[in-house]
Design a protein around this motif. Structure first.
Motif, PDB file in Angstrom:
ATOM      1  N   GLU A  31      -2.954  -4.663  15.668  1.00 38.00           N
ATOM      2  CA  GLU A  31      -3.164  -5.369  14.403  1.00 38.00           C
ATOM      3  C   GLU A  31      -2.785  -4.479  13.225  1.00 38.00           C
ATOM      4  OE1 GLU A  31      -6.622  -7.541  11.748  1.00 38.00           O
ATOM      5  OE2 GLU A  31      -7.048  -7.024  13.832  1.00 38.00           O
ATOM      6  N   PHE A  32      -3.144  -3.205  13.302  1.00 36.30           N
ATOM      7  CA  PHE A  32      -2.776  -2.242  12.259  1.00 36.30           C
ATOM      8  C   PHE A  32      -1.255  -2.203  12.098  1.00 36.30           C
ATOM      9  CE2 PHE A  32      -1.250   2.093  11.457  1.00 36.30           C
ATOM     10  CZ  PHE A  32      -1.781   2.332  10.202  1.00 36.30           C
ATOM     11  N   ALA A  33      -0.550  -2.075  13.208  1.00 36.79           N
ATOM     12  CA  ALA A  33       0.904  -1.994  13.165  1.00 36.79           C
ATOM     13  C   ALA A  33       1.518  -3.270  12.583  1.00 36.79           C
ATOM     14  CB  ALA A  33       1.458  -1.738  14.567  1.00 36.79           C
ATOM     15  N   TYR A  38       4.036  -5.971   7.737  1.00 42.80           N
ATOM     16  CA  TYR A  38       4.069  -6.963   6.652  1.00 42.80           C
ATOM     17  C   TYR A  38       4.069  -6.285   5.285  1.00 42.80           C
ATOM     18  CZ  TYR A  38       3.002 -10.766   9.924  1.00 42.80           C
ATOM     19  OH  TYR A  38       3.038 -11.685  10.928  1.00 42.80           O
ATOM     20  N   ILE A  39       3.217  -5.283   5.125  1.00 38.90           N
ATOM     21  CA  ILE A  39       3.113  -4.588   3.837  1.00 38.90           C
ATOM     22  C   ILE A  39       4.435  -3.902   3.497  1.00 38.90           C
ATOM     23  CG2 ILE A  39       1.987  -2.676   2.623  1.00 38.90           C
ATOM     24  CD1 ILE A  39      -0.587  -3.469   4.226  1.00 38.90           C
ATOM     25  N   GLU A  51       2.599   1.541  -5.115  1.00 40.02           N
ATOM     26  CA  GLU A  51       1.237   2.059  -5.202  1.00 40.02           C
ATOM     27  C   GLU A  51       0.250   1.150  -4.474  1.00 40.02           C
ATOM     28  OE1 GLU A  51       3.137   1.382  -7.934  1.00 40.02           O
ATOM     29  OE2 GLU A  51       3.810   3.420  -8.368  1.00 40.02           O
ATOM     30  N   VAL A  52       0.452  -0.153  -4.614  1.00 38.63           N
ATOM     31  CA  VAL A  52      -0.421  -1.124  -3.942  1.00 38.63           C
ATOM     32  C   VAL A  52      -0.190  -1.064  -2.434  1.00 38.63           C
ATOM     33  CG1 VAL A  52      -0.978  -3.576  -3.696  1.00 38.63           C
ATOM     34  CG2 VAL A  52      -0.552  -2.612  -5.964  1.00 38.63           C
ATOM     35  N   LYS A  58      -3.353   2.810   3.356  1.00 36.05           N
ATOM     36  CA  LYS A  58      -4.400   3.841   3.448  1.00 36.05           C
ATOM     37  C   LYS A  58      -5.736   3.220   3.861  1.00 36.05           C
ATOM     38  CE  LYS A  58      -6.453   7.627   0.844  1.00 36.05           C
ATOM     39  NZ  LYS A  58      -6.460   8.368  -0.422  1.00 36.05           N
ATOM     40  N   ALA A  59      -6.057   2.063   3.289  1.00 40.27           N
ATOM     41  CA  ALA A  59      -7.302   1.368   3.647  1.00 40.27           C
ATOM     42  C   ALA A  59      -7.273   0.921   5.110  1.00 40.27           C
ATOM     43  CB  ALA A  59      -7.527   0.175   2.723  1.00 40.27           C
ATOM     44  N   LEU A  60      -6.126   0.420   5.565  1.00 45.00           N
ATOM     45  CA  LEU A  60      -5.998   0.012   6.966  1.00 45.00           C
ATOM     46  C   LEU A  60      -6.151   1.217   7.901  1.00 45.00           C
ATOM     47  CD1 LEU A  60      -3.025  -2.510   6.763  1.00 45.00           C
ATOM     48  CD2 LEU A  60      -5.410  -3.044   7.264  1.00 45.00           C
ATOM     49  N   TRP A  61      -5.580   2.360   7.490  1.00 46.55           N
ATOM     50  CA  TRP A  61      -5.669   3.580   8.301  1.00 46.55           C
ATOM     51  C   TRP A  61      -7.122   4.027   8.429  1.00 46.55           C
ATOM     52  CZ3 TRP A  61      -3.240   6.062  11.858  1.00 46.55           C
ATOM     53  CH2 TRP A  61      -3.577   7.373  12.160  1.00 46.55           C
TER      54      TRP A  61
END
Length: 85
Positions: A31-33, A38-39, A51-52, A58-61
């Motif tokens: 799911e992270f990958a 997508y990002i 930046e976003v 970073k939040a997902l990590w």
């Protein structure tokens, strides 16, 4: 017939040691990958500022690291430690 969800969110088979915590972490990692993909696509196409995108990844990590710690992945198991005293 292939479901649209399966097409948009493919899952690969897990080939490691079959333990519940490994399977859960593998699902979280996939799911992270997927979300990072997508990002990065949104950032590359100019629809998301760098930046976003960085902050989101970073939040997902951090979420993935927290999951790893909660599942005890990479930590010695209490039942496998030998008492040398």
């Amino acid at each position: 017939m292939t479901d649209t969800f399966d097409y948009l969110h493919p899952r690969s088979r897990y080939h490691g040691a079959t333990k519940p915590e490994n399977l859960v972490f593998n699902a979280n990692l996939q799911e992270f990958a997927q979300r990072v993909g997508y990002i990065t696509c949104l950032e590359t196409s100019g629809k998301l500022p760098p930046e976003v995108a960085y902050a989101e990844i970073k939040a997902l990590w951090k979420q993935l690291k927290r999951s790893k710690k909660q599942l005890g992945i990479g930590q010695p198991r209490a039942d496998s430690q030998e008492n040398t005293a």
